[in-house]
Design an enzyme around this catalytic site. Sequence first.
Site, PDB file in Angstrom:
ATOM      1  N   SER A 135      -7.469  50.204   7.821  1.00  0.00           N
ATOM      2  CA  SER A 135      -6.117  49.720   7.136  1.00  0.00           C
ATOM      3  C   SER A 135      -6.250  48.532   6.444  1.00  0.00           C
ATOM      4  CB  SER A 135      -4.988  49.870   7.892  1.00  0.00           C
ATOM      5  OG  SER A 135      -3.721  49.346   7.423  1.00  0.00           O
ATOM      6  N   LYS A 161      -6.994  52.918   3.996  1.00  0.00           N
ATOM      7  CA  LYS A 161      -5.784  53.093   3.894  1.00  0.00           C
ATOM      8  C   LYS A 161      -5.420  51.795   3.107  1.00  0.00           C
ATOM      9  CE  LYS A 161      -1.905  52.627   6.854  1.00  0.00           C
ATOM     10  NZ  LYS A 161      -1.554  53.009   8.174  1.00  0.00           N
ATOM     11  N   LYS A 163      -2.194  48.997   2.068  1.00  0.00           N
ATOM     12  CA  LYS A 163      -0.969  48.694   2.411  1.00  0.00           C
ATOM     13  C   LYS A 163      -0.249  48.499   0.759  1.00  0.00           C
ATOM     14  CE  LYS A 163      -0.146  48.664   6.604  1.00  0.00           C
ATOM     15  NZ  LYS A 163       0.837  49.488   7.461  1.00  0.00           N
ATOM     16  N   ASP A 188       0.174  53.149   2.477  1.00  0.00           N
ATOM     17  CA  ASP A 188       1.188  52.882   3.354  1.00  0.00           C
ATOM     18  C   ASP A 188       2.237  52.084   3.018  1.00  0.00           C
ATOM     19  OD1 ASP A 188       2.992  52.763   5.887  1.00  0.00           O
ATOM     20  OD2 ASP A 188       1.255  52.234   7.043  1.00  0.00           O
ATOM     21  N   GLU A 213       2.232  57.069   3.220  1.00  0.00           N
ATOM     22  CA  GLU A 213       2.691  57.113   4.406  1.00  0.00           C
ATOM     23  C   GLU A 213       4.083  56.282   4.262  1.00  0.00           C
ATOM     24  OE1 GLU A 213      -0.124  55.421   7.167  1.00  0.00           O
ATOM     25  OE2 GLU A 213       1.368  54.873   8.761  1.00  0.00           O
ATOM     26  N   ASP A 238       5.598  57.735   9.805  1.00  0.00           N
ATOM     27  CA  ASP A 238       5.264  56.989  10.879  1.00  0.00           C
ATOM     28  C   ASP A 238       6.406  56.317  11.647  1.00  0.00           C
ATOM     29  OD1 ASP A 238       4.340  54.591  12.377  1.00  0.00           O
ATOM     30  OD2 ASP A 238       3.288  53.582  10.858  1.00  0.00           O
ATOM     31  N   LYS A 262       1.544  57.491  16.926  1.00  0.00           N
ATOM     32  CA  LYS A 262       1.150  56.120  17.465  1.00  0.00           C
ATOM     33  C   LYS A 262       1.936  56.092  18.985  1.00  0.00           C
ATOM     34  CE  LYS A 262       1.055  53.051  13.347  1.00  0.00           C
ATOM     35  NZ  LYS A 262       2.077  52.139  12.758  1.00  0.00           N
ATOM     36  N   GLY A 290      -2.332  52.851  14.059  1.00  0.00           N
ATOM     37  CA  GLY A 290      -2.783  51.679  15.003  1.00  0.00           C
ATOM     38  C   GLY A 290      -1.724  50.579  14.811  1.00  0.00           C
TER      39      GLY A 290
END
Length: 369
Positions: A135, A161, A163, A188, A213, A238, A262, A290
């Site tokens: 990520s 991934k 952000k 995400d 996400e 998430d 998670k 994570g």
Amino acid sequence: MRIESIELRKIFLPYLSPFETSGWREQGSHAIIVRMQADGIVGWGEAPVGENPFYNEENQKSAWSILQDYLAPLLLRVDLASPWDVTPAFARVRGNRMAKAGLEFTVWDLFARREGRSLANLLGGTRDRVEVGVSVGIQKDLPTLLAVVAGYLSEGYSRIKLKIKPGWDIEPARAVRESWPELRLQVDANSIYRLQDAAHLAQLDAFNLLLIEQPLAHDDIFDHAELKRSLKSPLCLDESIVSPDHARWAISLQACDIFNIKPSRIGGLGDAKRIHDLAQAAGMAVWHGGMLETGIGRAVNVALASLPNFTLPGDISANDRYFARDIVQNPFTLNPDSTLTVPTGLGHGALVDEAYLDDITLERWELRA
Ligand code: SMG
Ligand code: MG
């Protein structure tokens, strides 16, 4: 099993580089580390709370007080027939799921050790390696982002991934996709958009993403169901999925295509496994998220990710992606096929470096039965 003692530590363990999301930036782990004793066995766990209540409602200070005032005393009063007994014992305390998870993980570790089994085996894991990615936090500009991604790819990670946030979404996704046309790529948003951004988000459909996400509010399921109808990219939840009931509601409303699981967000491994099973029964894939855990929480995550319905790569990078030095003596290293090897020793398998843990401990507290 009667728990004989619970020790909590507040830590600060600096990251190699700050981690920035749509809503916050953190310089290191502010987790709470748990050590428990029962039947002559020692178990370890981690509540991977942040410095601030920006991912969920918890932070290191809130978890510290809820653990001391409620959860640790409750746990010492229960006779545990199995690790599944922990979550119901905490049910009166609303929310505070990461604090609960820190204790629940430790109880799973104790039971697995007492039974002479690995945590993965006790949970029903079926894999000996789990696929992982990285990520990548928000960067200062596109050239920096491309260099950071190139660095992780050269280390062997095969899924990235990004952000995203308004002003850092379409262009970063485009830049990475143009540089690596075949890369497994996902994004995400950590709850920064609103339903009226649907047309804007649909521009991400051009980049062949594995998933988008948590674009909308952290506690929303309803608007995500509507947003999903206007996106071609798979939609993943998430923050919104904090319990098996939330998972059931999301499945029923068709609010998403995929769950990020998670166990810390969900309050423990028991409810995380229930969500895994619910999704599997509904034909929905899950993957393991994570919280930039230390080596202790990371070992718990790897064990859970060995369950069969975790079919997409997890945000469970090798320890050296996060920390110059971790608090375990046996960090995970990345295999050439972008996997981590599931530990087969006792419990979750993390061997805690207690001397270094002492160095990074800010405060300690212990409760005895
Ligand atoms: O553990 O590699 C990791 C980080 C994965 O991006 C990641 N987690 O919303 O999924 C998420 C974020 C939350 C991080 S909060 C500091
Ligand atoms: Mg997320």
